[in-house]
Design a protein around this motif. Sequence first.
Motif, mmCIF file in Angstrom:
data_model
loop_
_atom_site.group_PDB
_atom_site.id
_atom_site.type_symbol
_atom_site.label_atom_id
_atom_site.label_comp_id
_atom_site.label_asym_id
_atom_site.label_seq_id
_atom_site.Cartn_x
_atom_site.Cartn_y
_atom_site.Cartn_z
ATOM 1 N N LEU A 53 55.381 91.052 14.673
ATOM 2 C CA LEU A 53 56.012 89.958 15.421
ATOM 3 C C LEU A 53 56.921 89.143 14.502
ATOM 4 C CD1 LEU A 53 54.295 87.724 18.063
ATOM 5 C CD2 LEU A 53 55.709 86.688 16.304
ATOM 6 N N HIS A 54 56.409 88.794 13.326
ATOM 7 C CA HIS A 54 57.222 88.020 12.379
ATOM 8 C C HIS A 54 58.434 88.831 11.915
ATOM 9 C CE1 HIS A 54 54.637 84.608 12.248
ATOM 10 N NE2 HIS A 54 53.634 85.212 11.627
ATOM 11 N N PHE A 55 58.230 90.120 11.630
ATOM 12 C CA PHE A 55 59.333 90.962 11.160
ATOM 13 C C PHE A 55 60.434 91.013 12.208
ATOM 14 C CE2 PHE A 55 61.836 94.210 9.520
ATOM 15 C CZ PHE A 55 61.345 94.720 8.331
ATOM 16 N N GLY A 56 60.052 91.208 13.458
ATOM 17 C CA GLY A 56 61.035 91.293 14.530
ATOM 18 C C GLY A 56 61.815 90.007 14.727
ATOM 19 N N ARG A 57 61.231 88.899 14.304
ATOM 20 C CA ARG A 57 61.904 87.607 14.447
ATOM 21 C C ARG A 57 62.588 87.172 13.145
ATOM 22 N NH1 ARG A 57 58.313 83.120 17.039
ATOM 23 N NH2 ARG A 57 60.372 82.373 17.662
ATOM 24 N N LYS A 74 56.550 85.497 6.192
ATOM 25 C CA LYS A 74 55.350 85.503 7.019
ATOM 26 C C LYS A 74 54.929 86.926 7.359
ATOM 27 C CE LYS A 74 55.639 80.966 9.241
ATOM 28 N NZ LYS A 74 55.622 80.222 10.537
ATOM 29 N N ALA A 75 55.908 87.793 7.555
ATOM 30 C CA ALA A 75 55.597 89.204 7.821
ATOM 31 C C ALA A 75 54.873 89.809 6.628
ATOM 32 C CB ALA A 75 56.864 89.980 8.127
ATOM 33 N N VAL A 76 55.365 89.531 5.426
ATOM 34 C CA VAL A 76 54.722 90.043 4.214
ATOM 35 C C VAL A 76 53.272 89.576 4.146
ATOM 36 C CG1 VAL A 76 54.654 89.804 1.693
ATOM 37 C CG2 VAL A 76 56.793 90.379 2.836
ATOM 38 N N SER A 77 53.042 88.301 4.392
ATOM 39 C CA SER A 77 51.674 87.764 4.333
ATOM 40 C C SER A 77 50.759 88.456 5.337
ATOM 41 C CB SER A 77 51.695 86.252 4.595
ATOM 42 O OG SER A 77 52.405 85.569 3.582
ATOM 43 N N ALA A 78 51.258 88.655 6.550
ATOM 44 C CA ALA A 78 50.439 89.295 7.582
ATOM 45 C C ALA A 78 50.162 90.758 7.245
ATOM 46 C CB ALA A 78 51.125 89.184 8.940
ATOM 47 N N TYR A 125 45.143 93.601 14.012
ATOM 48 C CA TYR A 125 45.704 92.354 14.542
ATOM 49 C C TYR A 125 46.609 91.670 13.507
ATOM 50 C CZ TYR A 125 42.146 93.196 18.053
ATOM 51 O OH TYR A 125 41.373 93.766 19.033
ATOM 52 N N HIS A 126 46.252 91.763 12.242
ATOM 53 C CA HIS A 126 47.131 91.242 11.189
ATOM 54 C C HIS A 126 48.444 92.024 11.168
ATOM 55 C CE1 HIS A 126 44.138 88.571 9.317
ATOM 56 N NE2 HIS A 126 43.253 89.525 9.559
ATOM 57 N N TYR A 127 48.332 93.330 11.305
ATOM 58 C CA TYR A 127 49.537 94.172 11.354
ATOM 59 C C TYR A 127 50.436 93.781 12.519
ATOM 60 C CZ TYR A 127 52.048 98.156 13.346
ATOM 61 O OH TYR A 127 52.981 98.949 13.960
ATOM 62 N N LYS A 128 49.853 93.579 13.698
ATOM 63 C CA LYS A 128 50.656 93.199 14.862
ATOM 64 C C LYS A 128 51.325 91.843 14.652
ATOM 65 C CE LYS A 128 51.237 95.090 18.063
ATOM 66 N NZ LYS A 128 52.238 96.111 18.440
#
Length: 285
Positions: free
Chosen positions: A161-165, A170-174, A154-157
Amino acid sequence: MQASAAKDQLRRQHLAQRHCDAGAEMAEQDDLTAAIAHYQRAAALDHDNADAYVGLGDSYLYADLPADAYRAYKQALAANPRHAEAHFCVAEVLGKRGLLRQALSALKRAIACDPKRAYYYYRLSDLYMQAGFPELAEDSLVQAIKLAPDDGFYHYKLGELHFGRGRLEKAVSAYQEAVKRSPLDDFYHVRLAAAQLRLGRRADALGLLERAVLIEPENRAYRYLLGELLLVMGRLEVACEHLRRAGYLDHYDRDYVRRVKTRSGELGPDDSLVLISYDSRPLQA
């Protein structure tokens, strides 16, 4: 008289459960014809057994009979309107048909019946993304993480989502949270490396790609990406070794081998370095 009727009902319920168990066993063995027969028998013996209808629907779905599956799931809801899994399965069928509004409604009903299932919120997030509601999709993933904080998926997903946006920090943190919880999942390392590269953090990305190669040493793509990055960083000898290894791992793909050998210098110098980006657009370096 009443005692006899109650006894007969219990007997039928017991037999129905035995057929459900047999149906599940047949489904695990990929004998869908037998699974369907057992679940049909279970439903005939106990019309109120919603689990039997759900099992029947799943078997139909695996047998590529979505219309029959949908009817079985609806029968499950007729037997038990509060059956969360039946609502979820209806949502899945509707979503695959592209009926997103109806699918969202069905999935929300599933969550109302069982609000503690993290997977339901993840699927709700997917539907929201398909429907064009990224903020609601993010909220759903956050809820999934709250319910299952130790599940790296779920963290990866959320990172995806953040990467795509374009929200790279935030993507790095997730992604980091995903790696922390699933340190042996090579793909999470690669996705974190991609985000770090977008932020210009080559050293961080290098360590992550090296870790991915250690986890999956036979993965040609990881070795190729690692070789590309090492070339950019000027570490030519070790870069060429990884690129040669990438070609060795897939020596039947002529185009791929030619590309790898060119990158490693075996087919002559290359005027410009082409990196593979997340969205497949070449970046000149």
